[in-house]
Design a protein around this motif. Structure first.
Motif, PDB file in Angstrom:
ATOM      1  N   TRP A  53      33.999  50.683  63.646  1.00 53.19           N
ATOM      2  CA  TRP A  53      32.695  50.337  64.214  1.00 53.19           C
ATOM      3  C   TRP A  53      31.812  49.686  63.152  1.00 53.19           C
ATOM      4  N   LYS A  54      31.856  50.229  61.925  1.00 53.94           N
ATOM      5  CA  LYS A  54      31.051  49.667  60.831  1.00 53.94           C
ATOM      6  C   LYS A  54      31.403  48.209  60.598  1.00 53.94           C
ATOM      7  N   ARG A  59      28.551  45.467  59.993  1.00 54.67           N
ATOM      8  CA  ARG A  59      28.760  44.362  59.053  1.00 54.67           C
ATOM      9  C   ARG A  59      29.096  43.063  59.783  1.00 54.67           C
ATOM     10  N   GLN A  60      29.439  43.170  61.072  1.00 54.66           N
ATOM     11  CA  GLN A  60      29.780  42.037  61.926  1.00 54.66           C
ATOM     12  C   GLN A  60      30.910  41.202  61.341  1.00 54.66           C
ATOM     13  N   GLN A  61      31.928  41.932  60.866  1.00 54.70           N
ATOM     14  CA  GLN A  61      33.154  41.343  60.333  1.00 54.70           C
ATOM     15  C   GLN A  61      34.297  41.786  61.247  1.00 54.70           C
ATOM     16  N   SER A  91      26.857  50.888  53.643  1.00 57.50           N
ATOM     17  CA  SER A  91      26.610  49.675  54.428  1.00 57.50           C
ATOM     18  C   SER A  91      25.223  49.700  55.058  1.00 57.50           C
ATOM     19  N   MET A  92      24.823  50.839  55.590  1.00 60.39           N
ATOM     20  CA  MET A  92      23.512  50.941  56.230  1.00 60.39           C
ATOM     21  C   MET A  92      22.381  50.766  55.224  1.00 60.39           C
ATOM     22  N   GLU A  93      22.602  51.190  53.999  1.00 60.73           N
ATOM     23  CA  GLU A  93      21.577  51.010  52.966  1.00 60.73           C
ATOM     24  C   GLU A  93      21.378  49.535  52.636  1.00 60.73           C
ATOM     25  N   LYS A  94      22.442  48.754  52.716  1.00 65.66           N
ATOM     26  CA  LYS A  94      22.415  47.352  52.275  1.00 65.66           C
ATOM     27  C   LYS A  94      22.117  46.349  53.380  1.00 65.66           C
ATOM     28  N   VAL A  95      22.571  46.602  54.583  1.00 63.57           N
ATOM     29  CA  VAL A  95      22.508  45.602  55.644  1.00 63.57           C
ATOM     30  C   VAL A  95      21.073  45.474  56.177  1.00 63.57           C
ATOM     31  N   VAL A 101      22.773  45.256  64.581  1.00 59.59           N
ATOM     32  CA  VAL A 101      23.103  46.329  63.636  1.00 59.59           C
ATOM     33  C   VAL A 101      22.686  47.675  64.212  1.00 59.59           C
ATOM     34  N   LEU A 102      21.493  47.752  64.776  1.00 58.11           N
ATOM     35  CA  LEU A 102      21.038  49.015  65.362  1.00 58.11           C
ATOM     36  C   LEU A 102      21.925  49.428  66.526  1.00 58.11           C
TER      37      LEU A 102
END
Length: 135
Positions: A53-54, A59-61, A91-95, A101-102
């Motif tokens: 899911w991440k 990350r939309q990869q 990932s959530m800290e950076k994106v 994303v939400l």
């Protein structure tokens, strides 16, 4: 808002790991019926799902659904979950936050919650009271 999301994720992580720790090692191969995963496989699915899911929705990869076989044992399952949650947290800290994303974050939490609910039933079927849910 990001602080609130990370707090929510931390609560999900702590409760999921509490459920994982509550099951004794000798019951990690327990399954209520032949048609479902055993407890360890169920936890592995949660961990793999977090990463899938991440990648796809946070990350939309694009990533294919291709889970490896679950490693046997409590230590392996708990370690796998810890790594999955740590990666999602990073990932959530950076994106940058966006609607996509939400949406992906909440879909990930929903998937975790769905399968963690199954895991609590596995605990109860073995006479184990699940840990108290804290939010």
């Amino acid at each position: 808002m990001k602080t609130q999301l990370l707090t929510t994720l931390g609560n999900a992580k702590n409760y999921t790991l509490g459920v994982a720790e509550a099951m004794p090692e000798q019951h990690y191969d327990f399954k209520p019926t032949a048609a479902v995963w055993n407890f360890g496989e169920l936890l592995h699915h949660i961990g793999y799902g977090i990463g899938w899911w991440k990648e796809n929705y946070i990350r939309q990869q694009p990533a294919d659904w291709n889970p490896p076989a679950a490693k046997a044992g409590k230590a392996a399952a708990v370690s796998y979950l810890k790594k999955a949650f740590a990666s999602l947290e990073k990932s959530m800290e950076k994106v940058p936050l966006s609607d996509e994303v939400l949406s992906g974050f909440y879909a990930t939490l929903d998937h975790i919650t769905h399968h963690r609910g199954q895991a609590t039933i596995y605990l109860r079927m073995n006479g184990i009271i699940p840990p108290e849910y804290v939010y």
